[in-house]
Every structure is written in structure tokens, then in C-alpha cells.
Design a protein around this motif. Structure first.
Motif, mmCIF file in Angstrom:
data_model
loop_
_atom_site.group_PDB
_atom_site.id
_atom_site.type_symbol
_atom_site.label_atom_id
_atom_site.label_comp_id
_atom_site.label_asym_id
_atom_site.label_seq_id
_atom_site.Cartn_x
_atom_site.Cartn_y
_atom_site.Cartn_z
ATOM 1 N N SER A 142 0.849 -1.182 0.000
ATOM 2 C CA SER A 142 0.000 0.000 0.000
ATOM 3 C C SER A 142 0.888 1.234 0.000
ATOM 4 O O SER A 142 2.065 1.170 0.362
ATOM 5 N N SER A 162 -4.649 12.678 -0.011
ATOM 6 C CA SER A 162 -5.401 11.575 -0.608
ATOM 7 C C SER A 162 -5.252 11.573 -2.116
ATOM 8 O O SER A 162 -5.067 10.510 -2.747
ATOM 9 N N ASN A 177 -8.255 2.859 -9.963
ATOM 10 C CA ASN A 177 -9.021 3.643 -8.988
ATOM 11 C C ASN A 177 -8.706 3.141 -7.575
ATOM 12 O O ASN A 177 -9.483 2.379 -6.992
ATOM 13 N N THR A 179 -8.268 2.572 -3.624
ATOM 14 C CA THR A 179 -9.071 2.897 -2.445
ATOM 15 C C THR A 179 -8.222 3.691 -1.462
ATOM 16 O O THR A 179 -7.038 3.419 -1.276
ATOM 17 N N GLY A 181 -8.004 5.376 2.515
ATOM 18 C CA GLY A 181 -8.515 5.399 3.877
ATOM 19 C C GLY A 181 -7.800 6.450 4.709
ATOM 20 O O GLY A 181 -6.606 6.677 4.536
ATOM 21 N N ARG A 204 -16.103 11.846 1.222
ATOM 22 C CA ARG A 204 -17.321 11.043 1.096
ATOM 23 C C ARG A 204 -18.359 11.749 0.221
ATOM 24 O O ARG A 204 -19.033 11.111 -0.601
ATOM 25 N N THR A 212 -11.246 5.959 -4.876
ATOM 26 C CA THR A 212 -12.457 5.509 -4.193
ATOM 27 C C THR A 212 -12.237 5.661 -2.692
ATOM 28 O O THR A 212 -11.340 5.023 -2.126
ATOM 29 N N TYR A 213 -13.044 6.507 -2.058
ATOM 30 C CA TYR A 213 -12.874 6.720 -0.628
ATOM 31 C C TYR A 213 -13.489 5.564 0.147
ATOM 32 O O TYR A 213 -14.669 5.263 0.035
ATOM 33 N N HIS A 214 -12.650 4.920 0.962
ATOM 34 C CA HIS A 214 -13.083 3.756 1.736
ATOM 35 C C HIS A 214 -13.700 4.157 3.069
ATOM 36 O O HIS A 214 -14.671 3.554 3.523
ATOM 37 N N THR A 227 -6.769 -0.840 2.575
ATOM 38 C CA THR A 227 -6.913 0.097 1.462
ATOM 39 C C THR A 227 -5.598 0.199 0.700
ATOM 40 O O THR A 227 -4.529 -0.145 1.214
ATOM 41 N N ASP A 228 -5.680 0.685 -0.530
ATOM 42 C CA ASP A 228 -4.479 0.849 -1.354
ATOM 43 C C ASP A 228 -3.652 2.044 -0.906
ATOM 44 O O ASP A 228 -2.439 2.083 -1.103
#
Length: 363
Positions: A142, A162, A177, A179, A181, A204, A212-214, A227-228
């Protein structure tokens, strides 16, 4: 013929200095023949080392300077004493002048951050740079940031982190895409300090492109690879990094002691040697060496100061990859797109708020 990647090296940086820098560059050139190097440092020390690697020497320019930033220098001291003349500053300046595509240094992290920020400046719309690195997980790897470039962060800075972390994950991890966190004290939306909760609301509600927001993640999610990309401010990130490194060394010590505790344990080790070798390779910090200073108007790679030639080679290869995949351009594109999305979202919100008022207005 593909354009070579030009790499500027701080030849005097790190705990072991030129021997590791030259050895790492030689190995990197074997793996990536389309590299060219500029090494800044003490010619009397570096030239004999270069002579041992003919292929590297043929693709390297050596620039002499007798000034080096010490590992214990404060950033302010390094700027006063080493600005314009030190191997670290000259290596960074080569990127600013367009003589190199990326700079790699194993030197003092604070000094490198301060000099890079002064020399290269930050990107438009980015207030502060961040140190990002690959973090080994049970799922693979990650991207984690910020690992100590600056202390503290407001909501907007966490959103910027982010975006930059997602751009790095797209290039280094090959995820379209990724993720993202936010590191927090719990996964519930009501937990955490206001800056983190505010950043969570933005990520969010505003659907930013290419990520992509986790949601919130906790400390144990770092190793789990939930998450990535994991985002936090520099104080917490640096503590997490040092804790993980210390824990890895502690486990390795426990294993060595356990395997030599008795005759039976030694025999058991012989039968399980391949498994232990695989574990050792997985825990080897050299395989993920090389942090990227994101948010600067130039590519700067920070190698671990105590690494060997193999680890330094890994840092050079990180720099090679981010140049080849045009990380700076991708970050600029993602920031621009996110600004457009946020402006559209803001306008839509203003129209929605104005609509009820217009309906209630008497004829």
C-alpha cells in the motif's frame, strides 16, 4: 530510441556515503540500462569507486564538491551552511535546472525536505509536500503518507494527501481507482479529531476522480492492506513507520533466538529453511526502500540512510518508475480535476440552497 532517465545523486548522503551510492547506482544501471547519472560529492572518494564500474562510469558525470550535509544537522543549519555548495543542494538544483529528471538522496531527511522545498517550490494549489512510501501488507503493498515531511494537517491538506497518494498508487501499484482510507482512532464517523472528520466528509460527499474513498482505517489496517492508500499527518505517520520497523526487527530477533534455542529447533529450522527465507525476504526493508516527496515541483526520492547498495538501488528504481510514468503530470491532472469537481459540487449546493428561498418568495 527511448529517452534516457537522468538521475541526480547526492553522493555524500547517508550513513555509508559514496560506497553505497555508487554501488546502488551500478546495480540500478544494470537493471535499467536507459539511465544516466550525475553524482555530486568528493571527487577523490567517488572517482575510484566509479572506476570499478565501467558501464556506470561511461554514463555518469561526476561533479566535485567538498561540502556535505551531516546526518545530525538541523534543517536550518543545513540551509545556512550547505545551500548552493553541498552535494545535497547541488543534486536537487540539477532537477530545477532541467539537467536531471529526479534526485535521490540517503541524507538527512529534514534537510532534504527543507532544501527541496526552497529550491523546487511546491506545486500550484499544494500548501505542503508529503513523504510517501510503499508499505508491505498481507495483500501486497500500500502507499502510506505523510511519513514525516511536516507535522499537523487541516482537512484540505488531508484531502490533498489523498489525491497525491492515489496518483502514486496508480503508477507504482498499477491500480486505476485506488481505495483511500484516513487513519483514525476508530472506523466510526463520530470518532477522531475534527480535521480528520472534516476531511472524511469532503472525500465522502465530493466524488473525486480516480480514487475511491473507503472511510476511516485503524492502525492494524496498515499491515492488513485494507486500502491501497492510507493517509495521515506527518507526526502520526512517522511514529507508525518507526513502530513498524522496530516491530519487524523485534520479530526477526525472536525468530533467530528461537531457532538456535535447542538441537531440535535447529533441526526444525533446516526442514523449514525455505519458508523462513521467504519470510526474511518479505520483511526485508530494502525491498520497499525509497520514499517520494509528493507535492513538490520536481521528483525527489528519499532513501533510508542506513541502507546498503541493494536498498539504494531500490530507491533509484522508484525514482525511475515515477519519472517514466510521469507522476508529476498525473498529480497535476488529478488536482485540477478535483478542483473542477469541488467547484461544481459547491455551485450545485448553492443552487439547491437558493431554490427553496425562491419558491417561498411571494408574487
Amino acid at each position: 530510441m527511448a529517452k534516457p532517465v537522468r538521475i541526480s545523486l547526492d553522493g555524500m548522503g547517508g550513513d555509508h556515503g559514496p560506497s553505497v551510492v555508487v554501488g546502488g547506482a551500478a546495480l540500478a544501471h544494470e537493471r535499467r540500462p536507459d539511465t544516466q547519472f550525475i553524482i555530486f560529492g568528493d571527487q577523490a572518494i567517488i572517482a575510484p569507486l566509479l572506476a570499478q564500474h565501467k558501464a556506470l562510469a561511461a554514463n555518469t558525470k561526476l561533479v566535485h564538491t567538498g561540502v556535505a550535509v551531516r546526518m545530525d544537522d538541523k534543517p536550518s543549519q543545513a540551509l545556512r551552511k550547505g545551500r548552493r555548495t553541498s552535494s545535497m543542494w547541488l543534486a536537487i538544483e540539477a532537477v530545477k535546472r532541467g539537467e536531471a529528471d529526479v534526485v535521490v538522496s540517503a541524507g538527512n531527511t529534514g534537510a532534504l525536505m527543507a532544501m527541496a522545498k526552497v529550491c523546487l517550490n511546491t506545486m500550484a494549489q499544494i500548501d505542503r509536500p508529503a513523504l510517501a512510501a510503499l508499505w508491505p501488507t498481507v495483500r501486497g503493498e500500500s502507499v502510506v503518507l505523510d511519513l514525516g515531511a511536516s507535522i499537523g494537517a487541516d482537512a484540505q491538506h488531508l484531502v490533498d494527501l489523498s489525491i497525491m497518494g492515489a496518483a502514486m498508487a496508480r503508477i507504482v501499484l498499477g491500480i486505476e481507482n485506488p481505495t483511500v482510507g484516513l487513519l483514525n482512532v476508530g472506523v466510526e464517523e463520530i470518532k477522531g479529531i475534527e480535521e480528520v472528520k472534516a476531511a472524511g466528509r469532503i472525500l465522502r460527499e465530493v466524488k473525486l476522480p480516480n480514487l475511491t474513498y473507503h472511510g476511516f482505517v485503524e492502525g492494524d489496517d496498515l499491515g492488513a492492506g485494507t486500502t491501497d492508500v492510507v493517509v495521515t499527518e506527518g507526526f502520526t505517520g512517522n511514529i507508525a513507520l518507526k513502530t513498524a520497523e522496530g516491530t519487524a526487527r523485534q520479530i526477526a530477533q525472536y525468530l533467530r533466538e528461537a531457532m538456535g534455542a535447542s538441537l531440535m529447533s535447529k533441526i526444525g529450522y533446516l526442514f523449514a529453511r525455505r519458508a523462513f527465507d521467504a519470510l526474511k525476504a518479505k520483511m526485508d526493508p530494502r525491498t520497499v526502500n525509497g520514499g517520494v516527496f509528493l507535492g513538490l515541483d520536481g521528483v525527489v526520492i528519499k532513501s533510508h540512510g542506513s541502507t546498503d547498495a541493494l536498498g539504494y538501488c531500490g530507491a533509484i528504481e522508484i525514482g525511475y518508475d515515477v519519472v517514466k510514468q510521469e507522476l508529476l503530470g498525473r498529480i497535476r491532472d488529478m488536482i485540477s480535476l478535483s478542483q473542477d469537481v469541488r467547484m461544481q459540487d459547491s455551485r450545485a449546493g448553492a443552487l439547491e440552497a437558493a431554490a427553496p428561498a425562491a419558491e417561498e418568495k411571494p408574487d
